[in-house]
Design an enzyme around this catalytic site. Structure first.
Site, PDB file in Angstrom:
ATOM      1  N   GLU A   1       0.845  -1.211   0.000  1.00 13.57           N
ATOM      2  CA  GLU A   1       0.000   0.000   0.000  1.00 13.57           C
ATOM      3  C   GLU A   1       0.875   1.256   0.000  1.00 13.57           C
ATOM      4  OE1 GLU A   1      -3.319  -0.082   2.714  1.00 13.57           O
ATOM      5  OE2 GLU A   1      -3.654   2.061   2.472  1.00 13.57           O
TER       6      GLU A   1
ATOM      7  N   LYS B   1      -7.863  -0.912  11.058  1.00 15.68           N
ATOM      8  CA  LYS B   1      -7.243  -1.337   9.783  1.00 15.68           C
ATOM      9  C   LYS B   1      -6.013  -0.475   9.518  1.00 15.68           C
ATOM     10  CE  LYS B   1      -6.511  -1.352   5.165  1.00 15.68           C
ATOM     11  NZ  LYS B   1      -5.618  -0.405   4.435  1.00 15.68           N
TER      12      LYS B   1
ATOM     13  N   ASP C   1       3.707 -14.211  11.844  1.00 18.02           N
ATOM     14  CA  ASP C   1       2.453 -14.659  11.253  1.00 18.02           C
ATOM     15  C   ASP C   1       1.433 -13.508  11.303  1.00 18.02           C
ATOM     16  OD1 ASP C   1      -0.093 -15.826  10.922  1.00 18.02           O
ATOM     17  OD2 ASP C   1       0.598 -17.756  11.661  1.00 18.02           O
TER      18      ASP C   1
ATOM     19  N   HIS D   1      -2.725  10.539   0.226  1.00 16.04           N
ATOM     20  CA  HIS D   1      -2.922   9.261  -0.461  1.00 16.04           C
ATOM     21  C   HIS D   1      -2.812   9.419  -1.963  1.00 16.04           C
ATOM     22  CE1 HIS D   1      -4.832   5.938   2.079  1.00 16.04           C
ATOM     23  NE2 HIS D   1      -4.062   6.665   2.858  1.00 16.04           N
TER      24      HIS D   1
HETATM   25  P1  NDP Z   1       8.885 -23.395  15.476  1.00 12.92           P
HETATM   26  O1  NDP Z   1       8.101 -24.640  15.437  1.00 12.92           O
HETATM   27  O2  NDP Z   1       9.893 -23.145  14.425  1.00 12.92           O
HETATM   28  O3  NDP Z   1       9.532 -23.355  16.928  1.00 12.92           O
HETATM   29  C1  NDP Z   1      10.517 -22.481  17.328  1.00 12.92           C
HETATM   30  C2  NDP Z   1      11.635 -23.276  17.927  1.00 12.92           C
HETATM   31  O4  NDP Z   1      12.794 -22.497  18.045  1.00 12.92           O
HETATM   32  C3  NDP Z   1      11.340 -23.702  19.347  1.00 12.92           C
HETATM   33  O5  NDP Z   1      10.477 -24.776  19.407  1.00 12.92           O
HETATM   34  C4  NDP Z   1      12.738 -24.017  19.853  1.00 12.92           C
HETATM   35  O6  NDP Z   1      13.047 -25.374  19.545  1.00 12.92           O
HETATM   36  C5  NDP Z   1      13.634 -23.119  18.997  1.00 12.92           C
HETATM   37  N1  NDP Z   1      14.308 -22.089  19.783  1.00 12.92           N
HETATM   38  C6  NDP Z   1      15.622 -21.770  19.688  1.00 12.92           C
HETATM   39  N2  NDP Z   1      15.927 -20.787  20.538  1.00 12.92           N
HETATM   40  C7  NDP Z   1      14.804 -20.452  21.187  1.00 12.92           C
HETATM   41  C8  NDP Z   1      14.508 -19.492  22.208  1.00 12.92           C
HETATM   42  N3  NDP Z   1      15.432 -18.675  22.714  1.00 12.92           N
HETATM   43  N4  NDP Z   1      13.238 -19.409  22.643  1.00 12.92           N
HETATM   44  C9  NDP Z   1      12.269 -20.212  22.141  1.00 12.92           C
HETATM   45  N5  NDP Z   1      12.501 -21.153  21.189  1.00 12.92           N
HETATM   46  C10 NDP Z   1      13.768 -21.270  20.711  1.00 12.92           C
HETATM   47  O7  NDP Z   1       7.954 -22.119  15.494  1.00 12.92           O
HETATM   48  P2  NDP Z   1       6.850 -21.733  16.512  1.00 12.92           P
HETATM   49  O8  NDP Z   1       6.516 -22.835  17.457  1.00 12.92           O
HETATM   50  O9  NDP Z   1       7.248 -20.427  17.097  1.00 12.92           O
HETATM   51  O10 NDP Z   1       5.586 -21.555  15.571  1.00 12.92           O
HETATM   52  C11 NDP Z   1       5.507 -20.471  14.686  1.00 12.92           C
HETATM   53  C12 NDP Z   1       5.036 -20.949  13.320  1.00 12.92           C
HETATM   54  O11 NDP Z   1       3.860 -21.734  13.465  1.00 12.92           O
HETATM   55  C13 NDP Z   1       4.701 -19.830  12.407  1.00 12.92           C
HETATM   56  O12 NDP Z   1       5.272 -20.126  11.151  1.00 12.92           O
HETATM   57  C14 NDP Z   1       3.175 -19.901  12.323  1.00 12.92           C
HETATM   58  O13 NDP Z   1       2.738 -19.371  11.095  1.00 12.92           O
HETATM   59  C15 NDP Z   1       2.913 -21.348  12.463  1.00 12.92           C
HETATM   60  N6  NDP Z   1       1.616 -21.800  12.945  1.00 12.92           N
HETATM   61  C16 NDP Z   1       0.669 -20.936  13.439  1.00 12.92           C
HETATM   62  C17 NDP Z   1      -0.534 -21.413  13.910  1.00 12.92           C
HETATM   63  C18 NDP Z   1      -1.508 -20.440  14.500  1.00 12.92           C
HETATM   64  O14 NDP Z   1      -1.149 -19.291  14.712  1.00 12.92           O
HETATM   65  N7  NDP Z   1      -2.749 -20.825  14.786  1.00 12.92           N
HETATM   66  C19 NDP Z   1      -0.864 -22.847  13.886  1.00 12.92           C
HETATM   67  C20 NDP Z   1       0.232 -23.665  13.412  1.00 12.92           C
HETATM   68  C21 NDP Z   1       1.402 -23.141  12.948  1.00 12.92           C
HETATM   69  P3  NDP Z   1      14.012 -26.207  20.519  1.00 12.92           P
HETATM   70  O15 NDP Z   1      13.437 -26.034  21.903  1.00 12.92           O
HETATM   71  O16 NDP Z   1      13.922 -27.580  20.012  1.00 12.92           O
HETATM   72  O17 NDP Z   1      15.369 -25.560  20.401  1.00 12.92           O
END
Ligand code: NDP
Length: 416
Positions: A77, A257, A273, A370
């Protein structure tokens, strides 16, 4: 016609051939897909064909919690980034935005149906809270190891036979959707083993345990317009406009918005997201039962003060953040903020956006700014080449008819 069957299993080049044959794509259209192919994108989504480019520009020197951030904004936009910079400029004349994260917990909901004894469930959850939290944490132990993880269980009774068991989880620097879903499913399995009927287990995007407060105070003198309207008058009108958002949901939706114009642009640029943030903000805008503006503005002494509370479940790790090079670049440009800082930056962008929009609305109206920017889009749309755009935009802005027909006519004249 070629069969679409198993399209997702085909190599990318075959997908393009199938698509081209079925939809009669031109050579130029095929070339566009070739040019915009991206290896990482191809791994990210099903049925991948090409990467859709969205322009990214900078919001400069956004004042948040004593620092000034350079913030990439990704949006199509035209007026959004200009307005955010305008808002930030006015905010820098005061003390900048101050933010405070109240808490940061994500909620996983385990939905129980056909319950025959609600009191028994409540007793069970109370007695078993520690064990159930342990089960949740065992499903993703590294989150607890970094000081996060499942912290609390609560119950929402939805009707006499239905309840949500909530697992509240600290996901540290991640947005945490996948972690929350994994933990919620682990608790759901345990509840099923106890004989409960679980319909589903899934995170809630309504981040009522991830609220961030923000406040900004701007000297009214910073709001005066070039047309000679005093800052005090503009501030009073902005406060009145803000009050109208409490009375008219139709007005409030449009204002929100506008706030999301800024917020979504930073959420997208930071690899977060947009849908999750958007859903939470609109729900929170109605948390009193009346949908209203997310930001309120008041005149206090010689300052215009903006205040907001917003749910902000975002991360600086996870999802596409570590994968997409442009997202990594954007985090670097911002100075690699923590998740808490990024939440503050996002909300401050919303404040800047709202301030600029309201100031324009109560003074010159939104269209002047705009349409000046719209002129550029129109120039490109009617076929102006790079070296013609600037001149055509200048000519269009001198007319009071910024539309495609006028742009075409002026371009023709320039070329004659
Ligand atoms: P991930 O599944 O990629 O998880 C992030 C991972 O990063 C953690 O599980 C952890 O894994 C690792 N990590 C490393 N350092 C850190 C830290 N300092 N703090 C926390 N975690 C760390 O992503 P998210 O679980 O965040 O999920 C986000 C994604 O899910 C987005 O892409 C979203 O679009 C999507 N999504 C959204 C939904 C919704 O909003 N309803 C539903 C389903 C998916 P480890 O502990 O193993 O190191």
């Amino acid at each position: 016609m070629t069969n679409w069957h198993s399209f997702y299993k085909r190599p990318w080049s075959e997908r393009l051939t199938i698509l081209t044959d079925n939809q009669n794509l031109t050579i130029d259209e095929q070339q566009l897909m070739q040019d915009q192919y991206d290896d990482i994108g191809a791994q990210q989504v099903e049925n991948y064909i090409y990467n859709f480019g969205v322009p990214t520009g900078l919001l400069l020197q956004l004042p948040v919690d004593g620092q000034e951030f350079i913030v990439p904004m990704t949006t199509e936009e035209p007026s959004v980034i200009a307005a955010a910079n305008n808002g930030a400029r006015m905010m820098r004349q005061g003390s900048g935005v101050k933010t405070k994260r109240r808490e940061h917990l994500m909620r996983g909901q385990i939905m129980l149906v056909n319950l025959s004894d609600m009191a028994k469930l409540q007793q069970f959850i109370q007695n078993q809270e520690l064990q159930l939290l342990q089960i949740a944490n065992d499903a993703h132990p590294s989150m607890a190891a970094r000081g996060g993880g499942a912290k609390q269980l609560t119950i929402d009774v939805l009707d006499e036979n239905t309840a949500a068991v909530n697992v509240l989880i600290d996901t540290k620097e991640a947005m945490g959707a996948n972690t929350v879903n994994t933990m919620a499913e682990a608790v759901a399995t345990q509840l099923r083993q106890q004989g409960y009927q679980v319909l589903m287990a899934i995170l809630s995007n309504y981040g009522t345990e991830a609220l961030v407060e923000a406040e900004v105070a701007i000297p009214v003198t910073a709001l005066a317009t070039k047309q000679g309207v005093s800052g005090q008058t503009i501030a009073e009108k902005i406060a009145l406009a803000s009050h109208l958002e409490e009375l008219s949901p139709h007005r409030a939706v449009t204002s929100n918005k506008g706030i999301l114009n800024g917020i979504e642009a930073v959420v997208l640029a930071s690899g977060n997201d947009t849908r999750a943030v958007n859903a939470a903000l609109h729900a929170y805008a109605a948390h009193t039962g009346q949908y209203s503006g997310l930001i309120s503005w008041q005149v206090e002494h010689d300052q215009l003060v903006g205040r907001t509370v917003m749910p902000m479940s975002i991360g600086v790790v996870g999802g596409s953040i570590g994968i997409v090079p442009a997202v990594k670049l954007n985090h670097h440009i911002m100075g690699n903020p923590s998740a808490e800082q990024l939440a503050g930056i996002i909300i401050a962008t919303g404040l800047a956006q709202n301030l600029a929009a309201l100031r324009a609305l109560v003074s010159t109206g939104i269209q002047a700014g705009h349409m000046a920017l719209q002129a550029k889009s129109l120039a490109i749309q009617v076929g102006a080449m790079n070296d013609e755009v600037e001149q055509l935009v200048a000519q269009l802005n001198q007319t009071n008819q910024i539309n495609a027909a006028m742009a075409r006519q002026l371009l023709q004249k320039m070329r004659d």
